[in-house]
Enzyme design. Structure first.
Site, mmCIF file in Angstrom:
data_model
loop_
_atom_site.group_PDB
_atom_site.id
_atom_site.type_symbol
_atom_site.label_atom_id
_atom_site.label_comp_id
_atom_site.label_asym_id
_atom_site.label_seq_id
_atom_site.Cartn_x
_atom_site.Cartn_y
_atom_site.Cartn_z
ATOM 1 N N CYS A 1 0.817 -1.220 0.000
ATOM 2 C CA CYS A 1 0.000 0.000 0.000
ATOM 3 C C CYS A 1 0.846 1.263 0.000
ATOM 4 O O CYS A 1 0.303 2.373 0.038
ATOM 5 C CB CYS A 1 -0.953 0.008 1.200
ATOM 6 S SG CYS A 1 -2.514 -0.835 0.876
ATOM 7 N N PHE A 2 2.175 1.129 0.011
ATOM 8 C CA PHE A 2 3.097 2.250 -0.178
ATOM 9 C C PHE A 2 2.880 3.372 0.836
ATOM 10 O O PHE A 2 2.963 4.561 0.508
ATOM 11 C CB PHE A 2 2.977 2.799 -1.610
ATOM 12 C CG PHE A 2 2.820 1.728 -2.638
ATOM 13 C CD1 PHE A 2 3.877 0.896 -2.956
ATOM 14 C CD2 PHE A 2 1.600 1.503 -3.261
ATOM 15 C CE1 PHE A 2 3.733 -0.122 -3.885
ATOM 16 C CE2 PHE A 2 1.447 0.491 -4.191
ATOM 17 C CZ PHE A 2 2.519 -0.326 -4.504
ATOM 18 N N CYS A 3 2.588 2.974 2.069
ATOM 19 C CA CYS A 3 2.387 3.941 3.162
ATOM 20 C C CYS A 3 1.283 4.949 2.827
ATOM 21 O O CYS A 3 1.337 6.105 3.243
ATOM 22 C CB CYS A 3 3.689 4.674 3.487
ATOM 23 S SG CYS A 3 5.031 3.579 3.997
ATOM 24 N N ASN A 4 0.297 4.525 2.053
ATOM 25 C CA ASN A 4 -0.815 5.404 1.678
ATOM 26 C C ASN A 4 -2.109 4.605 1.802
ATOM 27 O O ASN A 4 -2.710 4.188 0.811
ATOM 28 C CB ASN A 4 -0.629 5.919 0.251
ATOM 29 C CG ASN A 4 -1.563 7.075 -0.072
ATOM 30 O OD1 ASN A 4 -2.595 7.251 0.572
ATOM 31 N ND2 ASN A 4 -1.198 7.858 -1.075
ATOM 32 N N THR A 5 -2.522 4.382 3.039
ATOM 33 C CA THR A 5 -3.689 3.545 3.291
ATOM 34 C C THR A 5 -4.950 4.124 2.673
ATOM 35 O O THR A 5 -5.805 3.386 2.166
ATOM 36 C CB THR A 5 -3.888 3.371 4.809
ATOM 37 O OG1 THR A 5 -2.672 2.893 5.386
ATOM 38 C CG2 THR A 5 -4.996 2.383 5.099
#
Length: 537
Positions: A85-89
């Site tokens: 999720c690339f630190c973008n929940t």
């Protein structure tokens, strides 16, 4: 030097736009898309869209292929992708349609940030991301697209034994006047190439250890084994038995085959007690150094030494006695993100490995004086999981594979390679500790626990395979067809084999694991595998 940031922006956007356009046009013969792209723009302007593409790959039925699976396959083509999720929940929830309740269910299923749990109940927990930078080239974009075509859109000339029917695949070509093509060659599917002819010779050391407990004591241990496990007898009443036992004294090095072997509190005695590290103390595996498989360690329990051999090198021995004196050099390394402590085995053995591998490296050994890694999952019937320690293994104390599963995979790979494949060579690629002969392929994935002789094991879960199975354990050469075939054969999964944990029974004599021992499994639903009826012999 490069014309400023504006030139870099135009360059990277052109690569992303080209890749985005081709990905958008890739379709199966049914018309179903190969990828699902997540974007807030149509990639029409570099002013509002960066050189990043976020997507998931779909199968011909429109189901998402997990990002962990895509990452493993991309590594075969030397492609690095980001996943999760690339630190973008928030963006992950929006584009994947994940509700707050879904996040709670995913957490309850064991999913945490950074793990490989890419699907929960068939729904993705994240996606795949590629990005382009100043050093990226048109050839890089083509390499990535060829990877997608080779793994999803290459037509197969032979029937796949694991699938009821083959789906003919196609793709739409990129227009000649596409602004990002610049008259470059059009994409074409990458042919499957066989790296070399598979060898039949064996270099695995085999040993018999005549070490049996007294019969009276053995009976007392057998009495302590769970009575819920009953033998399964199918196909003429033949029971499931252990056919091979392997230990790997040095992590990622060659197997040491035995017919019987003592069991310690971390698994097979001396299994993965040693590990090769680079000059920075980082664990070296066959992923980075395939020639590790050419190092052949063997253990002599009577002489209390491990002998290490390799072609072109003089044999060298290492004492089995631990160096616990004041002169012992304690070092720290990592195994699958877990920090481990060990002591250095000295300059003599470090020089041997450095000479053979052609790079500075050292051999370290786990010490009983330092705190061992502990297994974190609860294992039913084995007491507290925190009491189960691990050596330098990745996941669990033991790895078990079934010959029936190997034989089914062998048919699939042989058809794709269009040449015969030796069963023993395929077994070695999967680097198991215990090999069994069960009647049905992949039935081991339905087991909750097993007993082998006096030993009881808890099934921890399936083994998800990586690119190591692509390495020929006799030569160190790679052939990515093996992981691709496993993925195709198992329907988007790369599982083969199961992990086992065991707490040895406390007794005055050692537990022994032996070839020929009967395997008594219990199914996951707590129903026993039924013994044969009176009509079976």
């Amino acid at each position: 030097l490069v014309g400023g940031m504006e030139k870099i922006k135009q360059h990277t956007f052109a690569l992303a736009h080209y890749t985005y356009t081709v990905l958008s046009t890739l379709k199966y013969a049914s018309g179903a898309p190969v990828v699902r792209i997540y974007s807030d723009t149509d990639f029409s302007s570099p002013d509002i869209q960066g050189p990043i593409i976020n997507f998931n790959i779909l199968d011909e039925n429109g189901e998402v292929i997990g990002f962990s699976q895509v990452d493993k396959m991309a590594s075969l083509y030397n492609i690095h992708v980001r996943t999760g999720c690339f630190c973008n929940t928030g963006a992950c929830q929006m584009h994947l349609g994940i509700s707050n309740e879904d996040i709670q269910r995913n957490l309850q299923a064991g999913h945490v940030c950074g793990d490989d749990m890419d699907l929960v109940d068939g729904r993705p927990t994240g996606s795949v991301r590629i990005s382009f930078g100043y050093m990226s080239s048109f050839e890089d974009a083509q390499t990535f697209l060829k990877f997608i075509i080779a793994t999803r859109l290459s037509e197969l000339d032979t029937e796949i034994p694991f699938q009821s029917s083959l789906t003919k695949l196609t793709r739409e070509s990129v227009p000649d006047d596409h602004p990002s093509c610049n008259n470059a060659d059009k994409l074409s599917p990458v042919p499957y190439l066989l790296d070399r002819e598979l060898r039949n010779s064996s270099s695995v050391t085999k040993m018999t250890v005549n070490w049996q407990p007294p019969e009276a004591g053995a009976e007392s241990i057998r009495a302590a084994v769970s009575e819920t496990a009953v033998p399964t007898c199918r196909r003429g009443g033949k029971p499931i038995t252990v056919t091979n036992i392997y230990l790997y004294p040095i992590k990622s090095c060659s197997a040491f085959e035995v017919t019987e072997w003592p069991v310690g509190n971390q698994g097979l005695l001396y299994d993965r007690n040693w590990m090769v590290v680079n000059q920075n103390g980082v664990c070296m595996t066959q992923k980075q150094e395939p020639r590790l498989c050419l190092v052949n360690p063997s253990i002599d329990l009577k002489k209390r030494v491990m002998v290490i051999q390799a072609q072109g090198m003089d044999p060298i021995s290492v004492s089995l006695e631990e160096n616990t004196g004041k002169e012992a050099v304690i070092s720290e390394s990592k195994v699958c993100s877990h920090r481990v402590k060990a002591y250095d085995c000295g300059e003599r053995i470090a020089g041997w490995f450095s000479l053979f591998l052609g790079r500075p490296c050292r051999l370290i050994r786990q010490s009983s004086d330092v705190k061992n890694r502990l297994h974190q999952k609860n294992a039913k019937g084995l007491g507290s999981a925190t009491n189960i320690s691990l050596s330098f293994v990745n996941e669990a104390q033991y790895l078990l594979i079934n010959i029936a599963s190997i034989l089914q995979l062998k048919e699939h790979i042989s058809a794709r390679l269009e040449e015969p494949l030796e069963t023993v060579e395929l077994i070695r690629r999967f680097r198991a500790n215990i090999v069994i002969s069960a009647p049905e392929s992949f039935e081991e994935e339905e087991w909750a626990e097993i007993s082998i002789g006096a030993l009881r094991f808890q099934v921890v879960g399936p083994c998800s395979r990586c690119q190591v199975i692509c390495i020929d354990q006799q030569s160190g050469e790679r052939n990515k067809e093996f992981l691709q075939s496993l993925s195709a054969a198992r329907g988007r999964k790369t599982n083969l084999g199961i992990y086992l944990m065991n707490q040895p029974l406390h007794s005055s004599f050692p537990d022994i694991l032996s070839v020929g021992s009967q395997v008594l499994p219990v199914l996951k639903d707590n129903t026993e595998i039924q013994p044969p009826t009176s009509s079976e012999e």
